[in-house]
Design an enzyme around this catalytic site. Sequence first.
Site: not given
Length: 363
Positions: A189, A222, A246, A250
């Site tokens: 990022k 993103d 992390d 998910d």
Amino acid sequence: MARSGVHSIAVIAGDGIGREVMPAAIEVVEAVAGPFGFKVELTEYPWSCQTYTTTGHMMPVDAVDRLADHDAILLGAVGDPTVPDHVSLWGLLIPIRRAFDQYVNLRPAVLFPGVPSPLRDTGAGIDILIVRENTEGEYSELGGRAYAGTAHEFATQEAIFSRRGIERVVEYAATLAKSRSGRLTSATKSNGIIHTMTMWDEVAAEVVARHDGLEYRSMHVDALAARFISQPDEIDVVVGSNLFGDILSDVGAAIVGSLGMAPSANLNPERDQPSMFEPVHGSAPDIAGAGVANPIAQIWSAAMMLDHLGHPDAAEAILIAIRRVLAETTVRTPDLGGTARTAEVTAAILDAVISIDESETVS
Ligand SMILES: NC(=O)c1ccc[n+]([C@@H]2O[C@H](COP(=O)([O-])OP(=O)(O)OC[C@H]3O[C@@H](n4cnc5c(N)ncnc54)[C@H](O)[C@@H]3O)[C@@H](O)[C@H]2O)c1
């Protein structure tokens, strides 16, 4: 440490569904031990949020020393609505990861035949391996709060990115990618986070340049999260910082059907200290006590532990058994659209695993 063929395992079931899925994993490990020629000695440590409520600490002061004597740690999940989440996380999980320099957190996201994905089009399937940096990054104790309770209140949180920390996790991911498709994606990022993430990009590129035959790309996290949804079959090995890894794992768990399908390994790749194996999911207070938690993530985490301990054939047998139960039966917990209880899924996996012939495993 390990006597020949005997593995000493520390077992921390923790809280909530951790206590329901841990017995399932232990049953499966014990079922494969004999046929695959090893023994396990299990030591249970009842450390949990209940320990915190009674003692003020998630685990005793000598916990790390006690765990250091084991060959591996099998963890369920910690967390309880009566204890703040940062207390349970920083009181048990993070100290263990850091004390034993478990700097690689390996998190597979695999869509099994027979498991519905919420995605309409999963292309050629989903088989993603996330390599999350596990000992530094955004999860840091540096920072503070000031002017509490006033209009000027503020908080700072320092992320720690070291050259050594980035190098070693990217090196691990690059080597792993070469053993698979050769495709490696780094989550960044650096357009917005201009110090730590630009350094991450530079060091990652240097490490990757030392490897021939890698198809490497760096993607903003993103856009990468969106790619997990739009073209998951394009993605193979992903390396990311502590926070990005992390979150992406998910997302990975969601697209392969459930958090109950997502295992993980906290690895000390040098093997000079114990590694720890745990599902990605937490203690799931919303279903705890109902006996319907999906045990597959915990069982698969135990299989990753056996692989790490030198039993890839036993690990593979467990994976074959899971695959068979999901592909050939309707036995599955409600998170996967079924009506089975934890114990029924465990029994089906046990039935399948004991019928697997050693010749069926390629390891
Ligand atoms: N490694 C860990 O120990 C760990 C990881 C994540 C969260 N936590 C803790 O767990 C507690 C609950 O956190 P959360 O609700 O954000 O995340 P969670 O993973 O516990 O639950 C999220 C959702 O997924 C479902 N789910 C999770 N695992 C499942 C399984 N095996 N079978 C079926 N459904 C499953 C839950 O029912 C819930 O609806 C918090 O205290 C949190 O801090 C611990």
